[in-house]
Enzyme design. Structure first.
Site, PDB file in Angstrom:
ATOM      1  N   LYS A  44      59.961  64.050  72.986  1.00 43.59           N
ATOM      2  CA  LYS A  44      60.183  63.107  74.085  1.00 43.59           C
ATOM      3  C   LYS A  44      61.227  62.040  73.780  1.00 43.59           C
ATOM      4  O   LYS A  44      61.323  61.546  72.654  1.00 43.59           O
ATOM      5  CB  LYS A  44      58.861  62.407  74.420  1.00 43.59           C
ATOM      6  N   GLY A  64      58.596  63.827  60.263  1.00 45.25           N
ATOM      7  CA  GLY A  64      57.631  64.774  59.704  1.00 45.25           C
ATOM      8  C   GLY A  64      57.876  66.209  60.112  1.00 45.25           C
ATOM      9  O   GLY A  64      57.876  67.112  59.274  1.00 45.25           O
ATOM     10  N   GLY A 118      56.227  58.678  60.266  1.00 43.50           N
ATOM     11  CA  GLY A 118      56.256  57.454  61.072  1.00 43.50           C
ATOM     12  C   GLY A 118      57.050  56.343  60.405  1.00 43.50           C
ATOM     13  O   GLY A 118      57.794  55.606  61.056  1.00 43.50           O
TER      14      GLY A 118
HETATM   15  P1  ADP Z   1      59.882  64.474  63.918  1.00 41.87           P
HETATM   16  O1  ADP Z   1      58.395  64.604  63.573  1.00 41.87           O
HETATM   17  O2  ADP Z   1      60.750  65.161  62.925  1.00 41.87           O
HETATM   18  O3  ADP Z   1      60.262  63.047  64.194  1.00 41.87           O
HETATM   19  P2  ADP Z   1      59.358  65.060  66.661  1.00 41.87           P
HETATM   20  O4  ADP Z   1      57.914  64.821  66.431  1.00 41.87           O
HETATM   21  O5  ADP Z   1      60.104  64.071  67.456  1.00 41.87           O
HETATM   22  O6  ADP Z   1      60.101  65.288  65.260  1.00 41.87           O
HETATM   23  O7  ADP Z   1      59.588  66.442  67.386  1.00 41.87           O
HETATM   24  C1  ADP Z   1      59.032  67.624  66.982  1.00 41.87           C
HETATM   25  C2  ADP Z   1      58.541  68.410  68.133  1.00 41.87           C
HETATM   26  O8  ADP Z   1      59.533  68.558  69.146  1.00 41.87           O
HETATM   27  C3  ADP Z   1      58.174  69.782  67.705  1.00 41.87           C
HETATM   28  O9  ADP Z   1      56.796  69.960  67.865  1.00 41.87           O
HETATM   29  C4  ADP Z   1      58.993  70.692  68.631  1.00 41.87           C
HETATM   30  O10 ADP Z   1      58.305  71.802  69.058  1.00 41.87           O
HETATM   31  C5  ADP Z   1      59.314  69.785  69.783  1.00 41.87           C
HETATM   32  N1  ADP Z   1      60.491  70.271  70.526  1.00 41.87           N
HETATM   33  C6  ADP Z   1      61.727  70.519  70.066  1.00 41.87           C
HETATM   34  N2  ADP Z   1      62.526  71.010  71.027  1.00 41.87           N
HETATM   35  C7  ADP Z   1      61.770  71.084  72.134  1.00 41.87           C
HETATM   36  C8  ADP Z   1      62.018  71.522  73.477  1.00 41.87           C
HETATM   37  N3  ADP Z   1      63.207  71.970  73.833  1.00 41.87           N
HETATM   38  N4  ADP Z   1      61.002  71.452  74.361  1.00 41.87           N
HETATM   39  C9  ADP Z   1      59.796  70.991  73.989  1.00 41.87           C
HETATM   40  N5  ADP Z   1      59.498  70.564  72.745  1.00 41.87           N
HETATM   41  C10 ADP Z   1      60.471  70.614  71.830  1.00 41.87           C
HETATM   42 MG    MG Z   2      56.638  64.465  64.792  1.00 41.22          MG
END
Ligand code: ADP
Ligand code: MG
Length: 393
Positions: A200, A350, A373
């Site tokens: 998001k 993460g 986080g």
């Molecule tokens: P991080 O933990 O590295 O900060 P996020 O938690 O922001 O990363 O994002 C990871 C999630 O985003 C994953 O679960 C992944 O499936 C989701 N994601 C990536 N691309 C899409 C997409 N196009 N539509 C829906 N979810 C997505």
């Molecule tokens: Mg995450």
């Protein structure tokens, strides 16, 4: 500059080390020991210096009596003992005679691990709300406090901020390594390119606002890209839309049009599933019933052009739904490209860390942050209370 464990004479001192043993456990087995491994340098150093070592950590969340059983650190004590090839005592209580006796009987170089700090949350959320009495009590058990739990340093808890308020304190080797790596942000070698993905927009507003001022380019992929695309007037079918933040995206695009690089094509499917069949199209052609789940080949090529010239890269958020094979190509391809690029390359986040390690690209990066986080808040430009409180040099 914060004091580090090296700034203290540890011999014969009771040294409380806040580690991050918040490891995943399934069927009574530790399924990923990375956090334990990452804590070893600090523990071994304290041992070599002749400290009496008191380890504290949280594990999971404790909301009920049942949570206690599945989130006991006891198995971590045995695991640690095995990998250190050394005794690790375990205190089943988080306060009182058992704990105090174990600590007071420690010889230099001996180690005791206290039960999950969050057991204290059952009685009035004491650990997680940084209850002043609890922090003071735990501090009374030691002479020096070392914080090496980067993953919780963005939280103000009794076991970090609470204890540090009452004792001479320093950071351990893991936090030192994290801070050294993340501090490239202060003065990045340029071009400095950020890859932002994930789900998001709302999760990443702080990161965008902060990094847009420092980065030369921000390559936007993942679920959040679709809200940006919507904000630029395109139809995104059933792709993830963060409708409350369309106007934020619009504002960012207006202000930083040259810095924010959006996908030009998309890999789509009708459903998010292991069996989904996919189609790839230009970003203007996403069908009404399609969900955009990865960046397409032209976007990969475009992103690579920016990465090829970069001297510093920070990556937060997978550029596709990388847990599912069909939507993992973009994330894998960027890993592959980065492997061969001579730049400082850092992973924060993460899920990004998990993806990169899972795809076998651990060695392609200079640093993979252990704190999901915490690294995110660092990228947002926030100060981390668990580090802020540590004594200055
Ligand atoms: P991080 O933990 O590295 O900060 P996020 O938690 O922001 O990363 O994002 C990871 C999630 O985003 C994953 O679960 C992944 O499936 C989701 N994601 C990536 N691309 C899409 C997409 N196009 N539509 C829906 N979810 C997505
Ligand atoms: Mg995450």
């Amino acid at each position: 500059m914060k004091k580090t464990i090296r700034d203290y004479e540890l011999e014969n001192k009771k040294v409380i080390i806040r580690v991050d043993f918040n490891v995943p456990i399934s069927d009574g087995k530790i399924t990923d020991d990375n956090r334990i491994i990452q804590s070893l340098d600090t523990i071994k150093y304290a041992k070599e210096q002749g400290a009496k070592i008191i380890l504290m950590s949280h594990l999971g969340r404790i909301k009920s009596e049942e949570d206690k059983e599945k989130n006991s650190l006891k198995i971590v004590a045995s695991y640690l003992s095995k990998i250190l090839n050394d005794d690790v005592l375990f205190s089943e209580s988080t306060r009182g005679d058992e704990l105090e006796d174990l600590i007071n009987n420690l010889n230099p170089g001996e180690i005791v691990l206290m039960e999950n700090t969050r057991y204290e949350d059952l009685d009035g959320n004491k650990e997680s709300s940084n209850d002043p009495e609890l922090g003071e009590y735990w501090a009374s058990l030691g002479d020096i406090f070392i914080n090496d739990a980067f993953g919780t340093s963005h939280r103000s808890h009794a076991s970090n901020v609470g204890i540090a308020s009452h004792l001479p304190s320093g950071i351990g080797f893991l936090i030192e390594k994290e801070l050294n790596a993340l501090s490239v942000l202060d003065n990045p070698e340029r071009p400095f390119v950020v890859i932002l993905g994930g789900s998001k927009v709302s999760d990443k507003i702080g990161v965008i606002k902060n990094l847009v001022n420092v980065a030369d380019y921000i390559l936007i992929g993942g679920g959040m890209a679709y809200t940006f695309l919507k904000a630029s007037g395109l139809s995104i079918g059933k792709s993830l839309l963060d409708s409350e933040n369309i106007s934020f995206c619009e504002e960012m695009l207006n202000k930083y049009r040259d810095k924010l690089i959006l996908p030009i094509d998309s890999v789509n499917a009708k459903e998010i599933s292991e069996n989904a069949s996919t189609n790839e199209c230009f970003i203007s052609d996403i069908k009404e019933d399609d969900i955009g789940l990865d960046i397409g080949h032209s976007t990969i090529k475009l992103f690579k052009q920016y990465l090829n010239d970069s001297k510093t890269v920070i990556w937060n958020g997978p550029v596709g739904y990388s847990e599912i094979e069909q939507f993992s190509n973009g994330t894998k391809e960027l890993c592959e490209a980065l492997k061969n690029i001579d730049a400082i390359k850092i992973i924060g986040g993460g899920d990004t860390a998990a993806a990169v390690i899972n795809f076998g690209f651990k060695d392609a990066f200079n640093h993979i942050s252990t704190g999901g986080g915490a690294s995110l808040e660092y990228l947002e430009g926030k100060s981390l209370p668990g580090i802020e409180i540590i004594s200055d040099k």
